[in-house]
Motif scaffolding. Sequence first.
Motif, PDB file in Angstrom:
ATOM      1  N   ARG A 106      24.579   8.434  32.517  1.00  0.00           N
ATOM      2  CA  ARG A 106      24.157   8.359  33.914  1.00  0.00           C
ATOM      3  C   ARG A 106      23.512   9.657  34.360  1.00  0.00           C
ATOM      4  NH1 ARG A 106      29.562   6.135  36.673  1.00  0.00           N
ATOM      5  NH2 ARG A 106      30.421   7.574  35.119  1.00  0.00           N
ATOM      6  N   THR A 107      23.752  10.733  33.611  1.00  0.00           N
ATOM      7  CA  THR A 107      23.127  12.030  33.892  1.00  0.00           C
ATOM      8  C   THR A 107      22.362  12.445  32.636  1.00  0.00           C
ATOM      9  OG1 THR A 107      25.189  13.142  33.237  1.00  0.00           O
ATOM     10  CG2 THR A 107      24.855  12.715  35.586  1.00  0.00           C
ATOM     11  N   PRO A 108      21.097  12.045  32.523  1.00  0.00           N
ATOM     12  CA  PRO A 108      20.333  12.277  31.301  1.00  0.00           C
ATOM     13  C   PRO A 108      20.026  13.755  31.072  1.00  0.00           C
ATOM     14  CG  PRO A 108      18.911  11.412  33.024  1.00  0.00           C
ATOM     15  CD  PRO A 108      20.324  11.326  33.550  1.00  0.00           C
ATOM     16  N   ASP A 109      19.758  14.070  29.807  1.00  0.00           N
ATOM     17  CA  ASP A 109      19.325  15.401  29.435  1.00  0.00           C
ATOM     18  C   ASP A 109      18.428  15.266  28.207  1.00  0.00           C
ATOM     19  OD1 ASP A 109      21.026  14.943  27.281  1.00  0.00           O
ATOM     20  OD2 ASP A 109      22.602  16.265  28.004  1.00  0.00           O
ATOM     21  N   ALA A 110      18.236  16.347  27.478  1.00  0.00           N
ATOM     22  CA  ALA A 110      17.312  16.313  26.349  1.00  0.00           C
ATOM     23  C   ALA A 110      17.727  15.336  25.266  1.00  0.00           C
ATOM     24  CB  ALA A 110      17.180  17.723  25.761  1.00  0.00           C
ATOM     25  N   SER A 111      19.032  15.060  25.135  1.00  0.00           N
ATOM     26  CA  SER A 111      19.498  14.173  24.062  1.00  0.00           C
ATOM     27  C   SER A 111      20.043  12.839  24.564  1.00  0.00           C
ATOM     28  CB  SER A 111      20.575  14.885  23.229  1.00  0.00           C
ATOM     29  OG  SER A 111      21.639  15.321  24.055  1.00  0.00           O
ATOM     30  N   HIS A 112      20.128  12.656  25.873  1.00  0.00           N
ATOM     31  CA  HIS A 112      20.639  11.419  26.451  1.00  0.00           C
ATOM     32  C   HIS A 112      19.633  10.882  27.461  1.00  0.00           C
ATOM     33  CE1 HIS A 112      24.229  13.518  25.033  1.00  0.00           C
ATOM     34  NE2 HIS A 112      24.875  12.377  25.050  1.00  0.00           N
ATOM     35  N   ILE A 113      19.236   9.607  27.292  1.00  0.00           N
ATOM     36  CA  ILE A 113      18.322   9.022  28.258  1.00  0.00           C
ATOM     37  C   ILE A 113      19.117   8.363  29.373  1.00  0.00           C
ATOM     38  CG2 ILE A 113      16.661   8.624  26.402  1.00  0.00           C
ATOM     39  CD1 ILE A 113      17.162   5.599  26.859  1.00  0.00           C
ATOM     40  N   ALA A 114      18.475   8.106  30.491  1.00  0.00           N
ATOM     41  CA  ALA A 114      19.143   7.539  31.655  1.00  0.00           C
ATOM     42  C   ALA A 114      19.469   6.065  31.420  1.00  0.00           C
ATOM     43  CB  ALA A 114      18.260   7.677  32.890  1.00  0.00           C
ATOM     44  N   ALA A 115      20.701   5.694  31.687  1.00  0.00           N
ATOM     45  CA  ALA A 115      21.112   4.290  31.689  1.00  0.00           C
ATOM     46  C   ALA A 115      22.376   4.190  32.516  1.00  0.00           C
ATOM     47  CB  ALA A 115      21.350   3.764  30.277  1.00  0.00           C
ATOM     48  N   ASP A 116      22.316   3.397  33.552  1.00  0.00           N
ATOM     49  CA  ASP A 116      23.441   3.246  34.465  1.00  0.00           C
ATOM     50  C   ASP A 116      23.545   1.771  34.821  1.00  0.00           C
ATOM     51  OD1 ASP A 116      25.273   3.254  36.534  1.00  0.00           O
ATOM     52  OD2 ASP A 116      24.475   5.074  37.465  1.00  0.00           O
ATOM     53  N   LEU A 117      24.672   1.163  34.501  1.00  0.00           N
ATOM     54  CA  LEU A 117      24.855  -0.254  34.786  1.00  0.00           C
ATOM     55  C   LEU A 117      24.819  -0.543  36.283  1.00  0.00           C
ATOM     56  CD1 LEU A 117      27.608  -1.037  32.137  1.00  0.00           C
ATOM     57  CD2 LEU A 117      25.212  -1.739  32.068  1.00  0.00           C
ATOM     58  N   ASP A 118      25.051   0.463  37.104  1.00  0.00           N
ATOM     59  CA  ASP A 118      24.942   0.296  38.552  1.00  0.00           C
ATOM     60  C   ASP A 118      23.508   0.422  39.044  1.00  0.00           C
ATOM     61  OD1 ASP A 118      27.646  -0.173  39.177  1.00  0.00           O
ATOM     62  OD2 ASP A 118      28.094   1.972  39.086  1.00  0.00           O
ATOM     63  N   VAL A 119      22.596   0.818  38.162  1.00  0.00           N
ATOM     64  CA  VAL A 119      21.179   0.987  38.528  1.00  0.00           C
ATOM     65  C   VAL A 119      20.358   0.160  37.545  1.00  0.00           C
ATOM     66  CG1 VAL A 119      19.341   2.656  39.005  1.00  0.00           C
ATOM     67  CG2 VAL A 119      21.741   3.339  39.281  1.00  0.00           C
ATOM     68  N   PRO A 120      20.172  -1.131  37.809  1.00  0.00           N
ATOM     69  CA  PRO A 120      19.550  -2.039  36.840  1.00  0.00           C
ATOM     70  C   PRO A 120      18.173  -1.608  36.363  1.00  0.00           C
ATOM     71  CG  PRO A 120      20.541  -3.278  38.644  1.00  0.00           C
ATOM     72  CD  PRO A 120      20.613  -1.841  39.028  1.00  0.00           C
ATOM     73  N   GLU A 121      17.432  -0.891  37.205  1.00  0.00           N
ATOM     74  CA  GLU A 121      16.079  -0.511  36.802  1.00  0.00           C
ATOM     75  C   GLU A 121      16.072   0.507  35.660  1.00  0.00           C
ATOM     76  OE1 GLU A 121      16.940   1.532  40.848  1.00  0.00           O
ATOM     77  OE2 GLU A 121      17.366  -0.386  39.852  1.00  0.00           O
ATOM     78  N   THR A 122      17.232   1.107  35.354  1.00  0.00           N
ATOM     79  CA  THR A 122      17.283   2.031  34.209  1.00  0.00           C
ATOM     80  C   THR A 122      17.459   1.309  32.874  1.00  0.00           C
ATOM     81  OG1 THR A 122      19.705   2.321  34.311  1.00  0.00           O
ATOM     82  CG2 THR A 122      18.352   3.820  35.665  1.00  0.00           C
ATOM     83  N   LEU A 123      17.810   0.029  32.919  1.00  0.00           N
ATOM     84  CA  LEU A 123      18.210  -0.651  31.685  1.00  0.00           C
ATOM     85  C   LEU A 123      17.056  -1.041  30.761  1.00  0.00           C
ATOM     86  CD1 LEU A 123      21.081  -2.853  33.149  1.00  0.00           C
ATOM     87  CD2 LEU A 123      21.238  -0.618  32.029  1.00  0.00           C
ATOM     88  N   PRO A 124      15.927  -1.563  31.266  1.00  0.00           N
ATOM     89  CA  PRO A 124      14.866  -1.966  30.330  1.00  0.00           C
ATOM     90  C   PRO A 124      14.397  -0.849  29.415  1.00  0.00           C
ATOM     91  CG  PRO A 124      14.474  -2.934  32.479  1.00  0.00           C
ATOM     92  CD  PRO A 124      15.609  -1.972  32.654  1.00  0.00           C
ATOM     93  N   ALA A 125      14.171   0.342  29.951  1.00  0.00           N
ATOM     94  CA  ALA A 125      13.708   1.447  29.096  1.00  0.00           C
ATOM     95  C   ALA A 125      14.785   1.849  28.096  1.00  0.00           C
ATOM     96  CB  ALA A 125      13.323   2.650  29.964  1.00  0.00           C
ATOM     97  N   ALA A 126      16.037   1.825  28.520  1.00  0.00           N
ATOM     98  CA  ALA A 126      17.119   2.205  27.620  1.00  0.00           C
ATOM     99  C   ALA A 126      17.255   1.238  26.455  1.00  0.00           C
ATOM    100  CB  ALA A 126      18.431   2.283  28.394  1.00  0.00           C
ATOM    101  N   LEU A 127      16.956  -0.032  26.700  1.00  0.00           N
ATOM    102  CA  LEU A 127      17.161  -1.065  25.685  1.00  0.00           C
ATOM    103  C   LEU A 127      15.901  -1.415  24.898  1.00  0.00           C
ATOM    104  CD1 LEU A 127      19.430  -3.438  27.809  1.00  0.00           C
ATOM    105  CD2 LEU A 127      20.150  -1.956  25.934  1.00  0.00           C
ATOM    106  N   GLU A 128      14.773  -0.899  25.287  1.00  0.00           N
ATOM    107  CA  GLU A 128      13.504  -1.264  24.645  1.00  0.00           C
ATOM    108  C   GLU A 128      13.563  -1.001  23.137  1.00  0.00           C
ATOM    109  OE1 GLU A 128       8.712  -0.283  24.924  1.00  0.00           O
ATOM    110  OE2 GLU A 128      10.146   0.790  26.186  1.00  0.00           O
ATOM    111  N   GLY A 129      13.265  -2.035  22.348  1.00  0.00           N
ATOM    112  CA  GLY A 129      13.218  -1.895  20.896  1.00  0.00           C
ATOM    113  C   GLY A 129      14.565  -1.847  20.208  1.00  0.00           C
ATOM    114  N   ALA A 130      15.651  -2.001  20.960  1.00  0.00           N
ATOM    115  CA  ALA A 130      16.989  -1.917  20.367  1.00  0.00           C
ATOM    116  C   ALA A 130      17.411  -3.258  19.791  1.00  0.00           C
ATOM    117  CB  ALA A 130      18.004  -1.462  21.401  1.00  0.00           C
ATOM    118  N   SER A 131      18.196  -3.199  18.725  1.00  0.00           N
ATOM    119  CA  SER A 131      18.715  -4.430  18.134  1.00  0.00           C
ATOM    120  C   SER A 131      20.176  -4.660  18.472  1.00  0.00           C
ATOM    121  CB  SER A 131      18.554  -4.387  16.605  1.00  0.00           C
ATOM    122  OG  SER A 131      19.280  -3.289  16.061  1.00  0.00           O
TER     123      SER A 131
END
Length: 272
Positions: A32-57
């Motif tokens: 929920r607090t991204p940095d150089a090694s962690h991208i943003a993804a917060d289940l309370d903020v749905p708009e963060t999810l598509p980029a986090a999941l793009e290309g994932a299996s």
Amino acid sequence: MVTVVFGARGSVGHHVAAGLTASSVPVRLTSRTPDASHIAADLDVPETLPAALEGASQVFLYAKSAGIEAFVAAARSAGVRRVVLLSSGAVVQPGADRNPIAREHRIVESALEESGLSWTFIRPGMFATNTRWWWTRAIKGGEAVRLPYPDALTAPVSERDMAALAVTALTEGGHGRQAYTVYGPQALTLREQVEHIGVAIGRKIPIEVVTPEQARADLGRTMPAMGVEAIMGAWAAGAKAAPETSVIVERITGRPAQTFAEWARDHVADFR
């Protein structure tokens, strides 16, 4: 293909990420607090999810009922095939329909069961890491650990073992549509758990017996009310009957579960 690890800074998530990396599985770490090694993804903020999941299996996920419908939609759209969920053993305990923790986790489980995705549920009982919430302040301060039921038995589960089950489910076949309820390998009294921590840090830790009301107030300083009641209920039950233990970690991963004494040695820095 990429595996997305939600909550990758968490006590379980960071072990999942390490285990996948050790198995040469490409990972995408989220926070929920991204940095150089962690991208943003917060289940309370749905708009963060598509980029986090793009290309994932596949995904390692923690339970958050408020965001699960958005997660399922984003996961389907991204082509995710498998989800391993850190759920709770509360869902299989008597009275689960009246337990708010069980209800929260079951909502997420049900959404994944109906999603069309392959799923695996890891359902741990009492977390060994809870002892850090309960006792760290007293132990670091050289004070007595205050216990309402010093001889109550629990079977603490190591976060390393929860993660090992998740990594196995994410790297091996045959775990789809499986739910693994995992308890610790030993039933120990609260007194014995304090003693193990004392051995690990190299000094005897005094214990003070207090009333349930006093213990409830103590826990309330570091835990939400829902968690306080769950812990107090487990302690009260453990004062009357031994809890379940399990060998599921060894059966699924091929290595023995971590004992509480081993866990305490790994967490010396938390209590010094």
